[in-house]
Design a protein around this motif. Structure first.
Motif, mmCIF file in Angstrom:
data_model
loop_
_atom_site.group_PDB
_atom_site.id
_atom_site.type_symbol
_atom_site.label_atom_id
_atom_site.label_comp_id
_atom_site.label_asym_id
_atom_site.label_seq_id
_atom_site.Cartn_x
_atom_site.Cartn_y
_atom_site.Cartn_z
ATOM 1 N N ARG A 242 0.829 -1.210 0.000
ATOM 2 C CA ARG A 242 0.000 0.000 0.000
ATOM 3 C C ARG A 242 0.864 1.261 0.000
ATOM 4 N NH1 ARG A 242 -5.408 -0.234 1.067
ATOM 5 N NH2 ARG A 242 -6.284 -2.276 1.619
ATOM 6 N N HIS A 243 1.932 1.233 0.764
ATOM 7 C CA HIS A 243 2.810 2.404 0.837
ATOM 8 C C HIS A 243 3.456 2.674 -0.517
ATOM 9 C CE1 HIS A 243 5.330 5.430 2.660
ATOM 10 N NE2 HIS A 243 6.406 4.851 2.175
ATOM 11 N N LEU A 244 3.952 1.625 -1.178
ATOM 12 C CA LEU A 244 4.587 1.800 -2.481
ATOM 13 C C LEU A 244 3.582 2.283 -3.518
ATOM 14 C CD1 LEU A 244 6.892 -1.345 -2.490
ATOM 15 C CD2 LEU A 244 7.656 1.037 -2.539
ATOM 16 N N LEU A 245 2.360 1.760 -3.465
ATOM 17 C CA LEU A 245 1.340 2.218 -4.410
ATOM 18 C C LEU A 245 0.997 3.689 -4.146
ATOM 19 C CD1 LEU A 245 -0.602 1.712 -6.727
ATOM 20 C CD2 LEU A 245 -2.261 0.839 -5.062
ATOM 21 N N ASN A 246 0.925 4.075 -2.886
ATOM 22 C CA ASN A 246 0.680 5.485 -2.562
ATOM 23 C C ASN A 246 1.751 6.380 -3.182
ATOM 24 O OD1 ASN A 246 -1.698 5.297 -1.060
ATOM 25 N ND2 ASN A 246 -0.603 4.923 0.856
ATOM 26 N N LEU A 247 3.004 5.959 -3.070
ATOM 27 C CA LEU A 247 4.101 6.749 -3.629
ATOM 28 C C LEU A 247 4.001 6.811 -5.146
ATOM 29 C CD1 LEU A 247 7.135 5.543 -1.457
ATOM 30 C CD2 LEU A 247 5.785 7.636 -1.193
ATOM 31 N N PHE A 248 3.660 5.689 -5.784
ATOM 32 C CA PHE A 248 3.523 5.678 -7.245
ATOM 33 C C PHE A 248 2.405 6.625 -7.677
ATOM 34 C CE2 PHE A 248 1.440 4.208 -11.099
ATOM 35 C CZ PHE A 248 2.505 4.237 -11.995
ATOM 36 N N CYS A 249 1.276 6.572 -6.985
ATOM 37 C CA CYS A 249 0.148 7.436 -7.341
ATOM 38 C C CYS A 249 0.508 8.912 -7.144
ATOM 39 C CB CYS A 249 -1.082 7.062 -6.512
ATOM 40 S SG CYS A 249 -1.771 5.441 -6.936
ATOM 41 N N GLU A 250 1.249 9.204 -6.089
ATOM 42 C CA GLU A 250 1.677 10.569 -5.826
ATOM 43 C C GLU A 250 2.580 11.078 -6.959
ATOM 44 O OE1 GLU A 250 4.655 12.952 -2.748
ATOM 45 O OE2 GLU A 250 3.675 11.105 -2.069
ATOM 46 N N VAL A 251 3.549 10.270 -7.341
ATOM 47 C CA VAL A 251 4.507 10.700 -8.366
ATOM 48 C C VAL A 251 3.851 10.773 -9.744
ATOM 49 C CG1 VAL A 251 6.655 10.088 -9.571
ATOM 50 C CG2 VAL A 251 6.496 9.819 -7.085
ATOM 51 N N SER A 252 2.975 9.829 -10.046
ATOM 52 C CA SER A 252 2.342 9.775 -11.379
ATOM 53 C C SER A 252 1.150 10.699 -11.494
ATOM 54 C CB SER A 252 1.932 8.343 -11.715
ATOM 55 O OG SER A 252 0.965 7.861 -10.787
ATOM 56 N N GLY A 253 0.639 11.189 -10.353
ATOM 57 C CA GLY A 253 -0.482 12.121 -10.386
ATOM 58 C C GLY A 253 -1.827 11.469 -10.631
ATOM 59 N N ILE A 254 -1.973 10.211 -10.219
ATOM 60 C CA ILE A 254 -3.265 9.532 -10.358
ATOM 61 C C ILE A 254 -3.866 9.282 -8.980
ATOM 62 C CG2 ILE A 254 -2.604 8.411 -12.523
ATOM 63 C CD1 ILE A 254 -2.191 5.815 -10.939
ATOM 64 N N ASP A 255 -5.182 9.067 -8.939
ATOM 65 C CA ASP A 255 -5.831 8.734 -7.689
ATOM 66 C C ASP A 255 -5.523 7.296 -7.328
ATOM 67 O OD1 ASP A 255 -7.017 11.248 -7.493
ATOM 68 O OD2 ASP A 255 -8.791 10.608 -8.645
ATOM 69 N N ASN A 256 -5.333 7.051 -6.052
ATOM 70 C CA ASN A 256 -5.065 5.679 -5.600
ATOM 71 C C ASN A 256 -6.332 4.847 -5.753
ATOM 72 O OD1 ASN A 256 -4.553 3.301 -4.103
ATOM 73 N ND2 ASN A 256 -3.053 4.375 -2.849
ATOM 74 N N PRO A 257 -6.291 3.779 -6.559
ATOM 75 C CA PRO A 257 -7.511 3.008 -6.837
ATOM 76 C C PRO A 257 -7.937 2.077 -5.706
ATOM 77 C CG PRO A 257 -5.638 2.032 -7.976
ATOM 78 C CD PRO A 257 -5.135 3.291 -7.344
ATOM 79 N N ILE A 258 -7.119 1.935 -4.652
ATOM 80 C CA ILE A 258 -7.522 0.996 -3.603
ATOM 81 C C ILE A 258 -7.710 1.678 -2.258
ATOM 82 C CG2 ILE A 258 -6.412 -0.967 -4.724
ATOM 83 C CD1 ILE A 258 -4.185 -0.797 -2.638
ATOM 84 N N VAL A 259 -7.759 2.995 -2.230
ATOM 85 C CA VAL A 259 -8.017 3.703 -0.969
ATOM 86 C C VAL A 259 -9.452 3.471 -0.528
ATOM 87 C CG1 VAL A 259 -8.256 5.976 0.083
ATOM 88 C CG2 VAL A 259 -6.266 5.452 -1.311
#
Length: 259
Positions: A242-259
């Protein structure tokens, strides 16, 4: 749905960015091939595969229907589901988390690949080109001529392997730029790249280093397609993933799909 349940096959497509995020890397094959069917990916695309593992086991070429599949439904059926995996039955060959790359070469969707992986093993292309022995890998019996009847030697020569993003930028970036001229470009990214080593104690790199590397990768070029694998087993646990996906979403500018 708990996407981290061992029997789920969670995946999502973000159309406006053409990003596929999937729990298990095995679904990348169907994503690439589906996008080629739609016409968003041209034949002989170039792949950048960034992963803690090579994922280049050749037995994906043995899957029944791997060349003839011509619809999205057929393509997705070629991938082994987690329910099938945990059924306890002896199963026919299917696409799994480590054999999904070469079938797209055989189908003509991929024509070249740049692999960035620290895995301590020769890449399969170097074995086919007789630069390394098959004894240095764990693939079992491989018929080189049969492989070359499906994938040309020229394509294997278009495989470039480095062990880190730093090495890729230094040694291979210019070749990547030349090889991708006029080609569709696919980024295939496994979040376990940031959890190095096959041990029971999986420690993430620090956030700044992770975000800096993600930013470099995402901005190498205009990507036609991005596939991202969560790989929770290899990230250590749900919290790391979850933490790594959060970082990816932050950098790529997309909404986190599993929040």
């Amino acid at each position: 749905m708990n996407i981290f349940d061992s029997q789920t096959d969670w995946k999502i497509h973000i159309p406006d960015r053409n990003i596929y995020i999937m729990k298990d890397h095995s679904w990348a094959f169907a994503a690439w091939e589906s996008e080629r069917l739609k016409g968003t990916i041209r034949p002989d695309a170039v792949l950048l595969h960034v992963d803690d593992h090579l994922d280049d086991v050749p037995d994906g070429l043995e899957v029944d229907g791997i060349i003839s599949a011509s619809t999205e439904e057929e393509l997705f059926r070629l991938t082994r589901t987690n329910k099938e995996l945990h059924s306890g039955e002896i199963l026919e060959p299917k696409i799994t988390i480590d054999n999904f790359i070469w079938p797209s070469f055989a189908r003509g969707t991929l024509g070249g690949m740049f692999t960035v992986s620290p895995q301590n093993m020769p890449d399969f292309a170097s074995v086919v080109l007789n630069k390394h022995s098959l004894r240095d890998r764990c693939d079992g019996v491989v018929n080189r001529q049969q492989i070359l009847s499906l994938i040309s030697e020229e394509k294997f020569q278009n495989i470039n392997r480095t062990y880190s993003i730093t090495e890729f930028i230094k040694e291979s970036l210019e070749t990547f730029k030349l090889q991708t001229i006029g080609k569709s470009k696919i980024l295939d990214f496994d979040l376990d790249y940031f959890v190095p080593g096959d041990t029971n104690f999986r420690i993430l790199l620090n956030d700044n280093q992770i975000k800096e590397t993600m930013n470099v990768i995402l901005n190498l070029c205009e990507w036609d397609l991005i596939t991202v694998a969560l790989s929770p087993t290899y990230c250590g646990d749900e919290q790391n993933t979850r933490h790594l996906l959060n970082l990816f979403c932050e950098v790529s500018g997309i909404d986190n799909p599993i929040v």
